[in-house]
Write a protein that holds these residues in place. Sequence first.
Motif, PDB file in Angstrom:
ATOM      1  N   THR A 153      -9.076 -34.539 -27.759  1.00 56.48           N
ATOM      2  CA  THR A 153      -8.230 -35.132 -28.792  1.00 56.48           C
ATOM      3  C   THR A 153      -8.959 -36.007 -29.802  1.00 56.48           C
ATOM      4  O   THR A 153      -8.365 -36.409 -30.801  1.00 56.48           O
TER       5      THR A 153
ATOM      6  N   GLN B 126      -2.570 -26.963 -24.640  1.00 53.37           N
ATOM      7  CA  GLN B 126      -2.128 -27.992 -25.584  1.00 53.37           C
ATOM      8  C   GLN B 126      -1.059 -28.880 -24.956  1.00 53.37           C
ATOM      9  O   GLN B 126      -1.107 -30.106 -25.086  1.00 53.37           O
ATOM     10  N   GLU B 127      -0.101 -28.268 -24.284  1.00 49.34           N
ATOM     11  CA  GLU B 127       0.968 -29.053 -23.665  1.00 49.34           C
ATOM     12  C   GLU B 127       0.430 -29.931 -22.548  1.00 49.34           C
ATOM     13  O   GLU B 127       0.886 -31.071 -22.367  1.00 49.34           O
TER      14      GLU B 127
ATOM     15  N   LEU C 293      -1.482 -32.856 -24.418  1.00 49.72           N
ATOM     16  CA  LEU C 293      -0.595 -33.760 -25.155  1.00 49.72           C
ATOM     17  C   LEU C 293       0.451 -34.411 -24.252  1.00 49.72           C
ATOM     18  O   LEU C 293       1.024 -35.441 -24.615  1.00 49.72           O
TER      19      LEU C 293
ATOM     20  N   ILE D  76      -3.544 -40.081 -23.200  1.00 52.92           N
ATOM     21  CA  ILE D  76      -4.614 -39.752 -24.151  1.00 52.92           C
ATOM     22  C   ILE D  76      -5.562 -40.935 -24.271  1.00 52.92           C
ATOM     23  O   ILE D  76      -5.134 -42.069 -24.541  1.00 52.92           O
TER      24      ILE D  76
ATOM     25  N   THR E  74      -3.365 -41.423 -30.546  1.00 47.82           N
ATOM     26  CA  THR E  74      -2.862 -41.187 -29.187  1.00 47.82           C
ATOM     27  C   THR E  74      -1.403 -40.735 -29.185  1.00 47.82           C
ATOM     28  O   THR E  74      -0.860 -40.434 -28.121  1.00 47.82           O
TER      29      THR E  74
ATOM     30  N   PRO F 248       1.343 -38.116 -29.465  1.00 45.05           N
ATOM     31  CA  PRO F 248       1.382 -36.651 -29.378  1.00 45.05           C
ATOM     32  C   PRO F 248       1.946 -35.975 -30.625  1.00 45.05           C
ATOM     33  O   PRO F 248       1.449 -34.929 -31.047  1.00 45.05           O
TER      34      PRO F 248
ATOM     35  N   ARG G 103      -0.043 -33.291 -32.900  1.00 47.65           N
ATOM     36  CA  ARG G 103       0.447 -31.940 -33.178  1.00 47.65           C
ATOM     37  C   ARG G 103       0.324 -31.614 -34.662  1.00 47.65           C
ATOM     38  O   ARG G 103      -0.040 -30.495 -35.033  1.00 47.65           O
TER      39      ARG G 103
END
Length: 233
Positions: free
Chosen positions: A122, A139-140, A143, A147, A156, A158, A162
Amino acid sequence: MLDAFDAERRELTLSELARRADMPLSTAHRLLNEFCAWGAVERNDKGLYRIGLRLWELGSLAPRGPGLRETALPFLEDLSLITRENVQLAVREGTEVVFVERIAGSGAVPVLTRVGGRFALTATGVGLVLLAHAPAEVQEDVLGSPIDRYTANTVTDPSRLRRMLADTRSNGFSISDRQVTMDSLSVGAPIRDRHGAVIAAVSLVVRHGSTTAHALAPLVRTSGQAISRALSA
């Protein structure tokens, strides 16, 4: 047991290895003798154990490591020569970045990454590229987990991440602005295989304020495309 070694602990005693591997001393001693005989581990004249060259030889056969590095290296060197900045090559392993190569430019801003080291997807330029093109479940997973924060600028949230990932896919490059250290700016671009799948990423890391991300983006994208063509050939 081999996971007991890391960048801060490159040489360990038998007791330390047994404790970090959570196994009885006798079991650790037996395994270490076997590892030493095979060459996975070496013992120095002080009785400390360290990773052996046999593992490096075996690791050199990994296609996403040295094989990718050998193909990409001429283009990474060109990018470093042109910019005199930090150039990085990385792949995704699960939910982390693994750095395959790094070339430090003369006078370039210091970075926290090292070859063979891992980092969060990230935060870095290469990580954002790899996460943007990772499967949805990865990704899920990333996220939906806590983070890591490295600076006051580390993203941080989500929802914001995205949007950054969507921009990365749309623009063809990522921007990590002071997310890892407060004096660095990183721009990353994808490297694709012959089928168009993103298998690695390349980035430039420069001192924050020395230039803009959009000035670096064409250079990084061109390098990513050149490496992709070389891999396909």
